[in-house]
Design a protein around this motif. Structure first.
Motif, short mmCIF file in Angstrom:
data_model
loop_
_atom_site.label_atom_id
_atom_site.label_comp_id
_atom_site.label_asym_id
_atom_site.label_seq_id
_atom_site.Cartn_x
_atom_site.Cartn_y
_atom_site.Cartn_z
N HIS A 35 -21.91 8.92 25.97
CA HIS A 35 -22.59 8.15 27.01
C HIS A 35 -23.54 9.08 27.77
O HIS A 35 -23.18 10.21 28.11
N PHE A 37 -24.38 9.40 30.81
CA PHE A 37 -23.90 9.95 32.08
C PHE A 37 -23.10 11.23 31.88
O PHE A 37 -23.04 12.06 32.78
N LEU A 88 -14.48 8.02 36.35
CA LEU A 88 -15.84 7.47 36.29
C LEU A 88 -15.80 6.27 35.35
O LEU A 88 -15.36 6.40 34.21
N ASN A 89 -16.19 5.11 35.87
CA ASN A 89 -16.21 3.93 35.00
C ASN A 89 -17.38 3.01 35.34
O ASN A 89 -17.94 3.08 36.43
N LEU A 90 -17.72 2.20 34.36
CA LEU A 90 -18.76 1.18 34.52
C LEU A 90 -18.11 -0.18 34.38
O LEU A 90 -17.31 -0.39 33.47
N THR A 97 -24.24 -4.12 36.77
CA THR A 97 -23.18 -3.19 36.40
C THR A 97 -22.90 -2.28 37.59
O THR A 97 -23.82 -1.78 38.22
N CYS A 99 -21.24 1.23 38.86
CA CYS A 99 -20.79 2.57 38.46
C CYS A 99 -19.86 3.07 39.56
O CYS A 99 -20.26 3.15 40.73
N TYR A 100 -18.62 3.39 39.20
CA TYR A 100 -17.64 3.85 40.19
C TYR A 100 -17.19 5.26 39.81
O TYR A 100 -16.57 5.47 38.77
N CYS A 140 -25.94 9.48 37.56
CA CYS A 140 -25.56 8.16 38.10
C CYS A 140 -26.58 7.70 39.14
O CYS A 140 -26.97 6.52 39.15
N TRP A 143 -29.87 6.63 37.52
CA TRP A 143 -29.70 5.30 36.93
C TRP A 143 -29.74 4.21 38.01
O TRP A 143 -30.37 3.18 37.85
N ILE A 149 -31.01 5.35 32.07
CA ILE A 149 -29.95 6.34 31.90
C ILE A 149 -30.54 7.49 31.10
O ILE A 149 -30.88 7.33 29.93
#
Length: 153
Positions: A35, A37, A88-90, A97, A99-100, A140, A143, A149
């Motif tokens: 990915h 990121f 880190l998740n989407l 979306t 991003c956390y 992040c 983006w 990205i």
């Protein structure tokens, strides 16, 4: 006690914070190495608040850690299950979306007054002292601002 009054926020983020163990070093592993990121980011160690959360999938985990133990001082967040803990998740939400990225806690000289300590006597930069954190955060943010990205960010 962990607040359960956050409305839809846990569903939007993909998780509900339950607690965190005492601040200590832990290894962040890359779950989705291709990915943008996290491409070319190797596993790295941070000293940060590790969030133990109730998960609200589906979401795409890009980086995780592992933890088994107590979240001292919290009613929830204790775990005996050794499973990946997202860092880190989407999460898709509506037409967008989210991003956390759970890293980034730092503690200044006066951030512990609620513990009865007037002055920590130092600044603890936490993840901000780790180059990999900066790389991921920069990507992040790029983006979020541009919608693109780019691992070059």
């Amino acid at each position: 006690m962990t607040p359960r009054t956050l409305g839809d926020l846990p569903e939007v983020l993909g998780s509900q914070f339950l607690g965190h163990p005492p601040i200590a070093p832990y290894l962040v592993e890359i779950t989705a190495p291709d990915h943008p990121f996290v491409v070319c980011v190797e596993p790295f160690e941070v000293t940060d608040e590790l969030y133990i959360s109730e998960l609200h999938p589906p979401f795409e985990v890009l980086a995780h850690t592992r933890f088994v133990g107590e979240s001292t001082g919290f009613e929830e967040g204790h775990t005996t299950v050794d499973e990946p803990r997202p860092v880190l998740n989407l999460k898709d939400h509506g037409s967008g979306t989210v991003c956390y990225f759970t890293l980034g806690h730092c503690r200044g000289r006066f951030d512990v007054q609620d513990l009865g300590i007037d002055d920590l006597g130092r600044v603890d930069l936490g993840s901000w002292a780790v180059p990999e954190f900066h790389t991921i955060l920069r990507r992040c943010l790029a983006w979020a601002v541009t919608g693109e990205i780019s691992p070059a960010a």
